[in-house]
Design a protein around this motif. Sequence first.
Motif, PDB file in Angstrom:
ATOM      1  N   SER A  86       0.833  -1.194   0.000  1.00  0.00           N
ATOM      2  CA  SER A  86       0.000   0.000   0.000  1.00  0.00           C
ATOM      3  C   SER A  86       0.876   1.256   0.000  1.00  0.00           C
ATOM      4  O   SER A  86       1.559   1.544   0.983  1.00  0.00           O
ATOM      5  N   TYR A  87       0.847   2.001  -1.098  1.00  0.00           N
ATOM      6  CA  TYR A  87       1.708   3.177  -1.222  1.00  0.00           C
ATOM      7  C   TYR A  87       1.122   4.160  -2.210  1.00  0.00           C
ATOM      8  O   TYR A  87       0.178   3.859  -2.949  1.00  0.00           O
ATOM      9  N   SER A  88       1.698   5.359  -2.248  1.00  0.00           N
ATOM     10  CA  SER A  88       1.358   6.361  -3.261  1.00  0.00           C
ATOM     11  C   SER A  88       2.532   7.318  -3.392  1.00  0.00           C
ATOM     12  O   SER A  88       3.344   7.459  -2.471  1.00  0.00           O
ATOM     13  N   PHE A  89       2.621   7.975  -4.528  1.00  0.00           N
ATOM     14  CA  PHE A  89       3.708   8.912  -4.786  1.00  0.00           C
ATOM     15  C   PHE A  89       3.343  10.317  -4.329  1.00  0.00           C
ATOM     16  O   PHE A  89       2.187  10.734  -4.420  1.00  0.00           O
ATOM     17  N   THR A  90       4.345  11.035  -3.849  1.00  0.00           N
ATOM     18  CA  THR A  90       4.177  12.445  -3.527  1.00  0.00           C
ATOM     19  C   THR A  90       4.483  13.256  -4.788  1.00  0.00           C
ATOM     20  O   THR A  90       4.641  12.698  -5.872  1.00  0.00           O
ATOM     21  N   ASP A  91       4.640  14.560  -4.626  1.00  0.00           N
ATOM     22  CA  ASP A  91       4.954  15.413  -5.772  1.00  0.00           C
ATOM     23  C   ASP A  91       6.459  15.584  -5.981  1.00  0.00           C
ATOM     24  O   ASP A  91       6.872  16.332  -6.880  1.00  0.00           O
ATOM     25  N   VAL A  92       7.275  14.897  -5.178  1.00  0.00           N
ATOM     26  CA  VAL A  92       8.727  15.072  -5.252  1.00  0.00           C
ATOM     27  C   VAL A  92       9.270  14.723  -6.628  1.00  0.00           C
ATOM     28  O   VAL A  92      10.162  15.404  -7.153  1.00  0.00           O
ATOM     29  N   MET A  93       8.730  13.672  -7.256  1.00  0.00           N
ATOM     30  CA  MET A  93       9.259  13.193  -8.537  1.00  0.00           C
ATOM     31  C   MET A  93       8.605  13.829  -9.747  1.00  0.00           C
ATOM     32  O   MET A  93       8.842  13.411 -10.876  1.00  0.00           O
ATOM     33  N   GLY A  94       7.783  14.841  -9.522  1.00  0.00           N
ATOM     34  CA  GLY A  94       7.265  15.609 -10.640  1.00  0.00           C
ATOM     35  C   GLY A  94       5.991  15.071 -11.257  1.00  0.00           C
ATOM     36  O   GLY A  94       5.265  14.279 -10.640  1.00  0.00           O
ATOM     37  N   PRO A  95       5.692  15.478 -12.514  1.00  0.00           N
ATOM     38  CA  PRO A  95       4.419  15.150 -13.181  1.00  0.00           C
ATOM     39  C   PRO A  95       4.208  13.644 -13.309  1.00  0.00           C
ATOM     40  O   PRO A  95       5.160  12.873 -13.403  1.00  0.00           O
ATOM     41  N   LYS A  96       2.922  13.272 -13.341  1.00  0.00           N
ATOM     42  CA  LYS A  96       2.558  11.857 -13.399  1.00  0.00           C
ATOM     43  C   LYS A  96       1.701  11.569 -14.623  1.00  0.00           C
ATOM     44  O   LYS A  96       1.015  12.439 -15.146  1.00  0.00           O
ATOM     45  N   ILE A  97       1.775  10.314 -15.053  1.00  0.00           N
ATOM     46  CA  ILE A  97       0.807   9.760 -15.995  1.00  0.00           C
ATOM     47  C   ILE A  97      -0.058   8.810 -15.194  1.00  0.00           C
ATOM     48  O   ILE A  97       0.447   7.825 -14.642  1.00  0.00           O
ATOM     49  N   LEU A  98      -1.337   9.125 -15.078  1.00  0.00           N
ATOM     50  CA  LEU A  98      -2.235   8.429 -14.149  1.00  0.00           C
ATOM     51  C   LEU A  98      -1.701   8.634 -12.735  1.00  0.00           C
ATOM     52  O   LEU A  98      -1.691   9.744 -12.239  1.00  0.00           O
ATOM     53  N   ASN A  99      -1.191   7.587 -12.100  1.00  0.00           N
ATOM     54  CA  ASN A  99      -0.751   7.700 -10.710  1.00  0.00           C
ATOM     55  C   ASN A  99       0.761   7.627 -10.542  1.00  0.00           C
ATOM     56  O   ASN A  99       1.264   7.664  -9.414  1.00  0.00           O
ATOM     57  N   VAL A 100       1.486   7.496 -11.651  1.00  0.00           N
ATOM     58  CA  VAL A 100       2.920   7.203 -11.578  1.00  0.00           C
ATOM     59  C   VAL A 100       3.733   8.335 -12.209  1.00  0.00           C
ATOM     60  O   VAL A 100       3.455   8.737 -13.343  1.00  0.00           O
ATOM     61  N   PRO A 101       4.746   8.845 -11.502  1.00  0.00           N
ATOM     62  CA  PRO A 101       5.596   9.904 -12.078  1.00  0.00           C
ATOM     63  C   PRO A 101       6.286   9.450 -13.364  1.00  0.00           C
ATOM     64  O   PRO A 101       6.740   8.304 -13.468  1.00  0.00           O
ATOM     65  N   ILE A 102       6.366  10.354 -14.320  1.00  0.00           N
ATOM     66  CA  ILE A 102       7.031  10.052 -15.593  1.00  0.00           C
ATOM     67  C   ILE A 102       8.486   9.657 -15.360  1.00  0.00           C
ATOM     68  O   ILE A 102       9.008   8.714 -15.974  1.00  0.00           O
ATOM     69  N   LEU A 103       9.142  10.360 -14.451  1.00  0.00           N
ATOM     70  CA  LEU A 103      10.557  10.094 -14.204  1.00  0.00           C
ATOM     71  C   LEU A 103      10.791   8.726 -13.580  1.00  0.00           C
ATOM     72  O   LEU A 103      11.861   8.141 -13.747  1.00  0.00           O
ATOM     73  N   LEU A 104       9.804   8.204 -12.849  1.00  0.00           N
ATOM     74  CA  LEU A 104       9.978   6.862 -12.289  1.00  0.00           C
ATOM     75  C   LEU A 104      10.048   5.827 -13.401  1.00  0.00           C
ATOM     76  O   LEU A 104      10.866   4.901 -13.351  1.00  0.00           O
ATOM     77  N   GLY A 105       9.190   5.979 -14.426  1.00  0.00           N
ATOM     78  CA  GLY A 105       9.234   5.052 -15.549  1.00  0.00           C
ATOM     79  C   GLY A 105      10.582   5.075 -16.238  1.00  0.00           C
ATOM     80  O   GLY A 105      11.126   4.031 -16.610  1.00  0.00           O
ATOM     81  N   LEU A 106      11.151   6.285 -16.392  1.00  0.00           N
ATOM     82  CA  LEU A 106      12.469   6.391 -17.023  1.00  0.00           C
ATOM     83  C   LEU A 106      13.550   5.774 -16.144  1.00  0.00           C
ATOM     84  O   LEU A 106      14.560   5.287 -16.659  1.00  0.00           O
ATOM     85  N   ALA A 107      13.345   5.795 -14.828  1.00  0.00           N
ATOM     86  CA  ALA A 107      14.308   5.150 -13.923  1.00  0.00           C
ATOM     87  C   ALA A 107      14.336   3.641 -14.163  1.00  0.00           C
ATOM     88  O   ALA A 107      15.392   2.999 -14.115  1.00  0.00           O
ATOM     89  N   TYR A 108      13.167   3.075 -14.433  1.00  0.00           N
ATOM     90  CA  TYR A 108      13.100   1.656 -14.797  1.00  0.00           C
ATOM     91  C   TYR A 108      13.958   1.389 -16.031  1.00  0.00           C
ATOM     92  O   TYR A 108      14.684   0.396 -16.099  1.00  0.00           O
ATOM     93  N   LEU A 109      13.880   2.272 -17.007  1.00  0.00           N
ATOM     94  CA  LEU A 109      14.592   2.058 -18.265  1.00  0.00           C
ATOM     95  C   LEU A 109      16.107   2.094 -18.066  1.00  0.00           C
ATOM     96  O   LEU A 109      16.816   1.192 -18.520  1.00  0.00           O
TER      97      LEU A 109
END
Length: 271
Positions: A86-109
């Motif tokens: 059970s978790y959610s993102f804050t605004d620290v990582m910037g804009p989101k697509i749906l519920n997930v920050p765009i930059l988090l997806g790029l971190a996966y890459l």
Amino acid sequence: MRDRVSFVLLTLMAIYAAARPLQSFPDRVPMLAIVFLHVVPAALFALLHGALAYRVRGILVFAILCLGVGNFFENLGILTGFPFGSYSFTDVMGPKILNVPILLGLAYLGMGYLSWTLARLILRQDRVFALPLLASCIMVSWDLSMEPVWATMVHGWNWWKGGPYFGVPVSNFLGWYLTVYVFYQLFALYLRSRSIVTGSPGPGFWRLAVLFYAVSAAGNLLVIPPRGLHTVADATGAQWQVSDIRCVSALVSIFIMGTFSLLAWRRVPSS
């Protein structure tokens, strides 16, 4: 041409390395800029390095699988609690697509590609089932090193029920393993079905990827908390010692991520 590509790869690595200590100065550098410099250079490195290793089509398939599967499971996790908790993102990582920050997806890459490359070097061949299993371990070791720092100290996201690993539940790491294993396995099956002949640009080319992963590990040792910050609270209010978080992050970085880096370095082909 190859010298120019190597220069660009080294430049991206240098930008990433320079950004690692910036996390210690959130009062001087905007946090979003710090996140951007941690994520984007690694993602660009993955795309350029991967284009030489797997050709443009191959790395684009890897990126689509990585971003697609990663964002699917992250959104699923936020909505249902599966598979991370059970978790959610804050605004620290910037804009989101749906519920997930765009930059988090790029971190996966970025880190996903580096972890895959280290596993490929350690095994010395593209084993369709063994390679995804090992790559997933290497990727999760990265998350193990940084998760309590970014979740509990930086508050990039909140674990609403807390957990034993400095406020992080064990389910997070099981969920990470499942997520990255899925897109690694899909990519391995894609490579086999397409009979893609992967590139062999030379030992220096492969060492760049190993070095980038090692720089990520070393960067964890450079994170110094703001003066006077001795304890932090997770989303449940539980208090954690900052020195303990930093110590465990350093141990994971040295003995787990460092070991994977050394193994991959020693297995780089001589020609």
